[in-house]
Design an enzyme around this catalytic site. Structure first.
Site, mmCIF file in Angstrom:
data_model
loop_
_atom_site.group_PDB
_atom_site.id
_atom_site.type_symbol
_atom_site.label_atom_id
_atom_site.label_comp_id
_atom_site.label_asym_id
_atom_site.label_seq_id
_atom_site.Cartn_x
_atom_site.Cartn_y
_atom_site.Cartn_z
ATOM 1 C CD GLN A 113 -3.069 -0.551 -0.163
ATOM 2 O OE1 GLN A 113 -3.024 0.907 -0.440
ATOM 3 N NE2 GLN A 113 -3.858 -1.368 -0.550
ATOM 4 C CB SER A 114 4.076 1.806 -1.453
ATOM 5 O OG SER A 114 4.898 2.907 -1.731
ATOM 6 C CG ASN A 115 0.385 6.607 0.960
ATOM 7 O OD1 ASN A 115 -0.624 6.461 0.542
ATOM 8 N ND2 ASN A 115 0.987 6.766 2.105
ATOM 9 C CB ALA A 117 4.479 2.332 -5.162
#
Ligand SMILES: *Cc1c(COP(=O)(O)O)cnc(C)c1O
Length: 346
Positions: free
Chosen positions: A71-73, A75
């Site tokens: 859930q990388s912001n 990325a």
């Protein structure tokens, strides 16, 4: 040295006084609304990407490669901006539910049963090539990204690798610039500088830029980085390294303001919060209309809250940087739901 920058964010972001929450905490609380740096690409990462993607275009890249949690912001912001600029994107995302990934090189998300939600949904919407990798493979993310870049080059592409969180010296310049923006906002309002800046820390780039920029522009006496994972020594070392790199790019950068890392509010693990932290996120929403997330900003504010409760910040002028993270909250709707229901049972 002239460093290029693309104008990608909606700037300046508002600097808002938050009186009801401030009163509850016993401080003069202000919030820098970096959750409003854009639309779906919003959050703190876009400020770093203004520099990183400018460098990518200067080098005539046609593809970006980066990494992060599932859930990388970071990325998501990278993939969204890449689509806007016409670049392909390849994302290596750590999925702790994955037991194995093809020889440590990742499995395309469409071949897995993972539901597409939050940031991951947005990554797929904008056409990113998403590869899920195990926690073990993620430890060798640098090699993995370099190998992928080498493979892409052999096929005629021009890849540009962006480190985790966009956190290197170049990316950190985005937060030096953010501090110049706050300086201008203080000047326009004839307001004094802050005693303290508080923000979430996950890969160190924001911390390095804030401390250097706050020092350069006299924005605050001190900056506290609330770690959301790892420990204090790990981040202190990383932040120092990023500052050294940033100074090599911008000779104007001198001494940072006083800064420290505090891991007391990191909760159970990265991306996992305690029930008390989630209750606090709900309380903050009701006192201010600010929506924090359980991965970063909610933990940072929880840390600030507990320092306020101890009385040591009484009446201080504090700037909280809202670094974004809304899609991460939406991906944890089920967990938040439990806290909201329990409350109604009482
Ligand atoms: C990445 C991120 C942070 C932390 O910033 P770093 O520069 O990686 O330390 C804080 N808040 C949100 C919402 C983020 O996505």
């Amino acid at each position: 040295m002239i460093v290029s920058r693309l104008r990608l964010a909606n700037l300046p972001t508002p600097l808002q006084c938050v009186p009801r929450l401030g009163e509850r905490l016993g401080i003069d609380l202000w919030v820098k609304r970096d959750d409003a740096t854009g639309g779906p690409e919003a959050g703190n990462k876009i400020r770093k990407l203004e520099y990183l993607l400018a460098d990518a275009l200067d080098r005539e890249a046609d593809m970006v490669i980066t990494c992060g949690g599932v859930q990388s912001n970071h990325a998501r912001a990278t993939a969204t901006l890449a689509a806007r600029l016409g670049l392909r994107s390849l994302l290596f995302l750590r999925d702790t539910c994955l037991s194995d990934d093809d020889e440590g090189r990742g499995i395309p998300v469409r071949r897995t049963a993972r539901s597409l939600d939050g940031n991951l949904l947005l990554d797929c919407m904008v056409g990113a090539d998403v590869r899920l990798i195990t926690a073990a493979s993620y430890r060798r993310r640098h090699e993995l990204m370099e190998e992928a870049a080498e493979g892409a080059r052999r096929l005629g592409a021009r890849p540009y690798v962006i480190p985790e969180g966009g956190s290197n010296g170049l990316g950190a310049l985005g937060y030096v610039t953010a501090m110049r923006e706050v300086r201008q906002q203080l000047d326009e309002a004839s307001d004094p500088p802050f005693d303290l800046i508080v923000h979430a820390c996950g890969s160190g780039g924001t911390s390095a830029g804030v401390a250097l920029g706050a020092g350069l522009y006299g924005v605050a006496d001190a900056s506290w980085s609330m770690a959301v994972c790892d420990d204090e020594p790990t981040f202190e070392k990383r932040i120092e390294e990023i500052m050294v790199e940033a100074r090599q790019l911008d000779s104007e950068l001198g001494q940072p303001c006083a800064w420290s890392v505090d891991a007391s509010a990191k909760g159970p693990a990265y991306a996992r919060s305690s029930s008390e932290q989630r209750d606090r996120i709900i309380e903050v929403a009701r006192l201010s209309g600010l929506i924090l997330d359980p991965v970063y900003t909610g933990k940072a504010l929880d840390g600030l809250w507990r320092h306020c409760a101890s009385g040591r910040l009484q009446d201080k002028r504090v700037l909280f940087i809202h670094t974004g993270g809304l899609p991460g909250l939406l991906a944890q709707a089920t967990v938040m739901d439990e806290n909201l229901r329990q409350e109604n049972d009482e």
